[in-house]
Design an enzyme around this catalytic site. Structure first.
Site, mmCIF file in Angstrom:
data_model
loop_
_atom_site.group_PDB
_atom_site.id
_atom_site.type_symbol
_atom_site.label_atom_id
_atom_site.label_comp_id
_atom_site.label_asym_id
_atom_site.label_seq_id
_atom_site.Cartn_x
_atom_site.Cartn_y
_atom_site.Cartn_z
ATOM 1 N N TYR A 1 -1.309 -0.813 10.425
ATOM 2 C CA TYR A 1 -1.383 -1.065 8.978
ATOM 3 C C TYR A 1 -0.222 -0.394 8.255
ATOM 4 O O TYR A 1 0.454 -1.013 7.421
ATOM 5 C CB TYR A 1 -2.716 -0.573 8.425
ATOM 6 C CG TYR A 1 -2.919 -0.917 6.967
ATOM 7 C CD1 TYR A 1 -3.314 -2.205 6.596
ATOM 8 C CD2 TYR A 1 -2.715 0.020 5.963
ATOM 9 C CE1 TYR A 1 -3.499 -2.539 5.264
ATOM 10 C CE2 TYR A 1 -2.896 -0.302 4.627
ATOM 11 C CZ TYR A 1 -3.287 -1.579 4.282
ATOM 12 O OH TYR A 1 -3.459 -1.907 2.956
ATOM 13 N N SER B 1 0.849 -1.192 0.000
ATOM 14 C CA SER B 1 0.000 0.000 0.000
ATOM 15 C C SER B 1 0.882 1.239 0.000
ATOM 16 O O SER B 1 1.965 1.241 0.604
ATOM 17 C CB SER B 1 -0.902 0.005 1.237
ATOM 18 O OG SER B 1 -1.557 1.252 1.381
#
Length: 311
Positions: free
Chosen positions: A236, A180
């Site tokens: 994350y 990501s």
């Protein structure tokens, strides 16, 4: 599970996709299958995995099989997967590490109501995670952070290590780690973590693990903001930053392989509550493009969608 002729299969390239039962993973399986590659779709839930394969077969993607894989379970399901691939296909050509979790829980009803108020198709809705009122609906705990790192980082390492001997039998082995842009170094705000992850020449798996342990220690002691981690999405962000760093280490360690990581974009998936700039099909194309690079393709890089990006 339907049998496939071994002589036919060994002439085909073989790919494993983790988290392949839905979203981006499902579309990656579909697109690799369409490219003439034998695909082993894996996920934790057997029922959902078999249903996904059946759905693909019903749309004329015959070269897909299912095998259970829990990326947090190296002893049982990973070993079983490796044995299955060795017996059935003899080697592995492509590994797509796609399985992942967000690392936080959401008050789903209120969050969906907020999305509805903004407008699902509004350009503003993709910025919802930046809104303080949206972040108030999300909760991060030590347990969720631990799970996030266990799946997004350690899970990738474990799967890769177990399947490495089979990849080494390929003429052109590829590993693609689905990451990501949130894991970019510019979002790593803890100074020590940034210093470690940003020093590409000194990177080792042990140093990356140090960052993970630092984060989890600070989660346990409620020191996330005090010690300069991101105030939202710390687990994350760190999991993906560590995944990117691991990609760099692995690429140096095994130069025969193509090892790259890619952000597929903000994709409209169940995990994102349908928020995104890309469909799952579009996001998967960014991943598959890298999995199918020419034999002399690059290794050790991070791609943001189709663009080469700085770590």
């Amino acid at each position: 599970m339907p049998e496939t002729c071994p002589n036919t299969v060994t002439k085909m390239r073989c790919a494993v996709v983790t988290g392949g039962n839905k979203g981006i993973g499902f579309e990656i399986c579909k697109q690799l299958s369409s490219s003439g590659i034998m695909v082993v779709l894996t996920c934790r839930d057997v029922t959902r995995g078999l249903e996904a394969v059946e759905k693909l077969k019903n749309s004329n993607h015959e070269n897909v099989v299912f095998h259970q894989l829990d990326v947090t379970d190296p002893i049982t399901t990973m070993s079983s997967l490796a044995d299955f691939i060795k017996a059935r296909f003899g080697k592995l050509d492509i590994l797509v590490n796609n399985a992942g979790v967000a690392g936080f829980s959401v008050d789903a009803d209120r969050f969906k109501a907020m999305i509805s108020d903004i407008g699902e198709d509004s350009e503003e809705v993709v910025k919802i995670y930046e809104k303080p009122e949206a972040q108030e609906l999300m909760s991060e705990t030590y347990e969720l952070a631990e799970e996030c790192l266990k799946i997004n980082y350690y899970g990738v390492k474990s799967v890769t290590e177990v399947l490495l001997p089979l990849l080494q039998l390929s003429d052109s082995p590829r590993i693609v780690n689905v990451s990501s842009s949130t894991g970019s170094l510019k979002y790593v705000s803890n100074e020590t973590a940034l210093e470690i992850l940003g020093d590409g020449d000194a990177l080792t798996e042990e140093r990356i693990d140090m960052v993970v342990n630092m984060l989890l220690k600070d989660f346990k002691e409620n020191l996330i903001e005090t010690n300069g981690w991101p105030s939202f999405g710390a687990a994350y962000t760190t999991s993906k930053a560590c995944l990117n760093a691991y990609t760099r280490v692995l690429a140096k360690k095994i130069p025969k392989f193509q090892v790259n990581c890619v952000c597929p974009g903000l994709v409209k998936t169940e995990m994102n509550y349908g928020i995104g700039n890309y469909t799952a099909d579009e996001g998967a194309k960014h991943v598959v493009r890298i999995a199918l690079f020419p034999d002399d393709g690059p290794s050790g890089f991070f791609y943001d969608c189709s663009e080469l990006s700085a770590f």
